[in-house]
Design a protein around this motif. Structure first.
Motif, PDB file in Angstrom:
ATOM      1  N   TYR A  93       8.950   1.044  -4.395  1.00 38.31           N
ATOM      2  CA  TYR A  93       8.744  -0.264  -5.001  1.00 38.31           C
ATOM      3  C   TYR A  93      10.013  -0.721  -5.730  1.00 38.31           C
ATOM      4  O   TYR A  93      10.463  -1.856  -5.562  1.00 38.31           O
ATOM      5  CB  TYR A  93       7.556  -0.211  -5.960  1.00 38.31           C
ATOM      6  CG  TYR A  93       7.341  -1.479  -6.750  1.00 38.31           C
ATOM      7  CD1 TYR A  93       6.788  -2.607  -6.148  1.00 38.31           C
ATOM      8  CD2 TYR A  93       7.682  -1.553  -8.094  1.00 38.31           C
ATOM      9  CE1 TYR A  93       6.584  -3.763  -6.869  1.00 38.31           C
ATOM     10  CE2 TYR A  93       7.479  -2.706  -8.818  1.00 38.31           C
ATOM     11  CZ  TYR A  93       6.936  -3.809  -8.206  1.00 38.31           C
ATOM     12  OH  TYR A  93       6.739  -4.962  -8.912  1.00 38.31           O
ATOM     13  N   LEU A  94      10.617   0.176  -6.501  1.00 34.15           N
ATOM     14  CA  LEU A  94      11.832  -0.173  -7.240  1.00 34.15           C
ATOM     15  C   LEU A  94      12.986  -0.501  -6.285  1.00 34.15           C
ATOM     16  O   LEU A  94      13.773  -1.423  -6.546  1.00 34.15           O
ATOM     17  CB  LEU A  94      12.222   0.965  -8.184  1.00 34.15           C
ATOM     18  CG  LEU A  94      11.248   1.248  -9.334  1.00 34.15           C
ATOM     19  CD1 LEU A  94      11.712   2.458 -10.136  1.00 34.15           C
ATOM     20  CD2 LEU A  94      11.096   0.033 -10.218  1.00 34.15           C
ATOM     21  N   ASP A  95      13.079   0.242  -5.183  1.00 41.13           N
ATOM     22  CA  ASP A  95      14.118  -0.027  -4.192  1.00 41.13           C
ATOM     23  C   ASP A  95      13.920  -1.404  -3.559  1.00 41.13           C
ATOM     24  O   ASP A  95      14.887  -2.147  -3.337  1.00 41.13           O
ATOM     25  CB  ASP A  95      14.127   1.042  -3.105  1.00 41.13           C
ATOM     26  CG  ASP A  95      14.582   2.401  -3.621  1.00 41.13           C
ATOM     27  OD1 ASP A  95      15.189   2.459  -4.717  1.00 41.13           O
ATOM     28  OD2 ASP A  95      14.329   3.408  -2.926  1.00 41.13           O
ATOM     29  N   ARG A  96      12.669  -1.760  -3.266  1.00 42.45           N
ATOM     30  CA  ARG A  96      12.388  -3.068  -2.669  1.00 42.45           C
ATOM     31  C   ARG A  96      12.690  -4.193  -3.648  1.00 42.45           C
ATOM     32  O   ARG A  96      13.252  -5.223  -3.278  1.00 42.45           O
ATOM     33  CB  ARG A  96      10.933  -3.151  -2.200  1.00 42.45           C
ATOM     34  CG  ARG A  96      10.626  -4.441  -1.439  1.00 42.45           C
ATOM     35  CD  ARG A  96       9.293  -4.388  -0.761  1.00 42.45           C
ATOM     36  NE  ARG A  96       8.189  -4.312  -1.680  1.00 42.45           N
ATOM     37  CZ  ARG A  96       7.517  -5.373  -2.150  1.00 42.45           C
ATOM     38  NH1 ARG A  96       7.846  -6.583  -1.776  1.00 42.45           N
ATOM     39  NH2 ARG A  96       6.513  -5.210  -2.978  1.00 42.45           N
ATOM     40  N   VAL A  97      12.372  -3.992  -4.914  1.00 42.65           N
ATOM     41  CA  VAL A  97      12.676  -5.006  -5.937  1.00 42.65           C
ATOM     42  C   VAL A  97      14.190  -5.206  -6.037  1.00 42.65           C
ATOM     43  O   VAL A  97      14.685  -6.340  -6.096  1.00 42.65           O
ATOM     44  CB  VAL A  97      12.067  -4.604  -7.304  1.00 42.65           C
ATOM     45  CG1 VAL A  97      12.568  -5.513  -8.413  1.00 42.65           C
ATOM     46  CG2 VAL A  97      10.550  -4.645  -7.233  1.00 42.65           C
ATOM     47  N   ALA A 131       0.831  -1.208   0.000  1.00 47.91           N
ATOM     48  CA  ALA A 131       0.000   0.000   0.000  1.00 47.91           C
ATOM     49  C   ALA A 131       0.864   1.258   0.000  1.00 47.91           C
ATOM     50  O   ALA A 131       0.551   2.233  -0.705  1.00 47.91           O
ATOM     51  CB  ALA A 131      -0.931   0.002   1.205  1.00 47.91           C
ATOM     52  N   SER A 132       1.954   1.253   0.732  1.00 56.73           N
ATOM     53  CA  SER A 132       2.801   2.451   0.785  1.00 56.73           C
ATOM     54  C   SER A 132       3.540   2.682  -0.529  1.00 56.73           C
ATOM     55  O   SER A 132       3.981   3.795  -0.804  1.00 56.73           O
ATOM     56  CB  SER A 132       3.808   2.323   1.931  1.00 56.73           C
ATOM     57  OG  SER A 132       4.679   1.241   1.681  1.00 56.73           O
ATOM     58  N   GLU A 133       3.665   1.628  -1.347  1.00 51.47           N
ATOM     59  CA  GLU A 133       4.382   1.759  -2.615  1.00 51.47           C
ATOM     60  C   GLU A 133       3.485   2.188  -3.768  1.00 51.47           C
ATOM     61  O   GLU A 133       3.977   2.537  -4.834  1.00 51.47           O
ATOM     62  CB  GLU A 133       5.049   0.425  -2.966  1.00 51.47           C
ATOM     63  CG  GLU A 133       6.100   0.014  -1.974  1.00 51.47           C
ATOM     64  CD  GLU A 133       6.588  -1.407  -2.192  1.00 51.47           C
ATOM     65  OE1 GLU A 133       7.666  -1.709  -1.674  1.00 51.47           O
ATOM     66  OE2 GLU A 133       5.897  -2.201  -2.855  1.00 51.47           O
ATOM     67  N   SER A 134       2.178   2.166  -3.566  1.00 53.54           N
ATOM     68  CA  SER A 134       1.278   2.557  -4.661  1.00 53.54           C
ATOM     69  C   SER A 134       1.408   4.048  -4.961  1.00 53.54           C
ATOM     70  O   SER A 134       1.269   4.458  -6.114  1.00 53.54           O
ATOM     71  CB  SER A 134      -0.167   2.190  -4.316  1.00 53.54           C
ATOM     72  OG  SER A 134      -0.575   2.900  -3.168  1.00 53.54           O
ATOM     73  N   ARG A 135       1.700   4.855  -3.963  1.00 57.10           N
ATOM     74  CA  ARG A 135       1.862   6.292  -4.187  1.00 57.10           C
ATOM     75  C   ARG A 135       3.306   6.662  -4.511  1.00 57.10           C
ATOM     76  O   ARG A 135       3.561   7.704  -5.084  1.00 57.10           O
ATOM     77  CB  ARG A 135       1.409   7.061  -2.944  1.00 57.10           C
ATOM     78  CG  ARG A 135      -0.082   6.966  -2.700  1.00 57.10           C
ATOM     79  CD  ARG A 135      -0.481   7.779  -1.489  1.00 57.10           C
ATOM     80  NE  ARG A 135       0.179   7.308  -0.266  1.00 57.10           N
ATOM     81  CZ  ARG A 135      -0.341   6.422   0.585  1.00 57.10           C
ATOM     82  NH1 ARG A 135      -1.535   5.932   0.343  1.00 57.10           N
ATOM     83  NH2 ARG A 135       0.305   6.060   1.662  1.00 57.10           N
ATOM     84  N   ASN A 136       4.270   5.809  -4.112  1.00 55.38           N
ATOM     85  CA  ASN A 136       5.680   6.117  -4.304  1.00 55.38           C
ATOM     86  C   ASN A 136       6.338   4.955  -5.055  1.00 55.38           C
ATOM     87  O   ASN A 136       6.720   3.944  -4.465  1.00 55.38           O
ATOM     88  CB  ASN A 136       6.352   6.348  -2.948  1.00 55.38           C
ATOM     89  CG  ASN A 136       7.755   6.893  -3.083  1.00 55.38           C
ATOM     90  OD1 ASN A 136       8.316   6.914  -4.169  1.00 55.38           O
ATOM     91  ND2 ASN A 136       8.316   7.312  -1.967  1.00 55.38           N
TER      92      ASN A 136
END
Length: 196
Positions: free
Chosen positions: A153-157, A144-149
């Motif tokens: 998401y790219l950092d987590r991947v 949910a926190s990655e949907s706006r940022n």
């Protein structure tokens, strides 16, 4: 005249060495600004600690004397002679007897080390399976926190990908260590040729 000058010079040097030291709060000084706020410290003896000196370079070992110059009394005793047994001491037989007893203890330590390595390998394989499941072929689920940022998401991947690579390297190193620590029975079976 020169004696008087030398006497005055020594007196000045001596007075500097005996100068009072004051503690003013957290500061130590010999010239306090406010004498009411400072406390005079008792005179202390000056301690000088010498540094370590480098050890001298060892001189080269002289070469052994040629056998033509060896006096029979200086010759080393034969290994099987009674003098050699006396020189070896009473513990020499005990040391040779300890060698067979140490082999089972070493085998037990090797087996315990191998068991620990196998447990670590199983943990690393389970961790790798979980990371691959989370990675989902490079498209993990968005939180949910990655949907706006999207950068989060790219950092987590990228972090998941790095963790997978690190886990694979760990598994490879554990497998190499396990092959190095094969049990003696496994070494014999791996060396015997297989029948077709």
């Amino acid at each position: 005249m020169p004696v008087l000058f030398l006497w005055l010079l020594m007196g000045a040097a001596n007075s500097q060495a005996q100068e009072a030291i004051y503690r003013c709060g957290q500061e130590y000084t010999n010239q306090p600004r406010a004498m009411a706020l400072c406390e005079r410290l008792a005179p202390q003896a000056i301690t000088v600690i010498n540094g370590t000196r480098p050890s001298p370079v060892p001189s080269p070992v002289p070469s052994p004397m040629p056998s033509s110059l060896v006096v029979p009394s200086m010759a080393p005793p034969a290994l099987n002679s009674p003098a050699a047994h006396r020189a070896a001491g009473p513990d020499s037989d005990a040391r040779s007897a300890e060698a067979p007893r140490a082999a089972p203890q070493q085998a037990a330590r090797d087996a315990a080390a191998r068991a620990v390595l196998e447990q670590e390998l199983l943990k690393a394989q389970a961790q790798l399976a979980q990371l691959r499941q989370d990675f989902n072929h490079g498209e993990p689920e968005k939180w949910a926190s990655e949907s706006r940022n999207h950068q989060k998401y790219l950092d987590r991947v990228a972090a998941l990908k790095a963790a997978i690579e690190r886990s694979e390297r760990d598994i490879d190193s554990l497998q190499r260590e396990l092959t190095r620590r094969q049990m003696p029975s496994q070494l014999q079976t791996s060396r015997t040729p297989r029948s077709p």
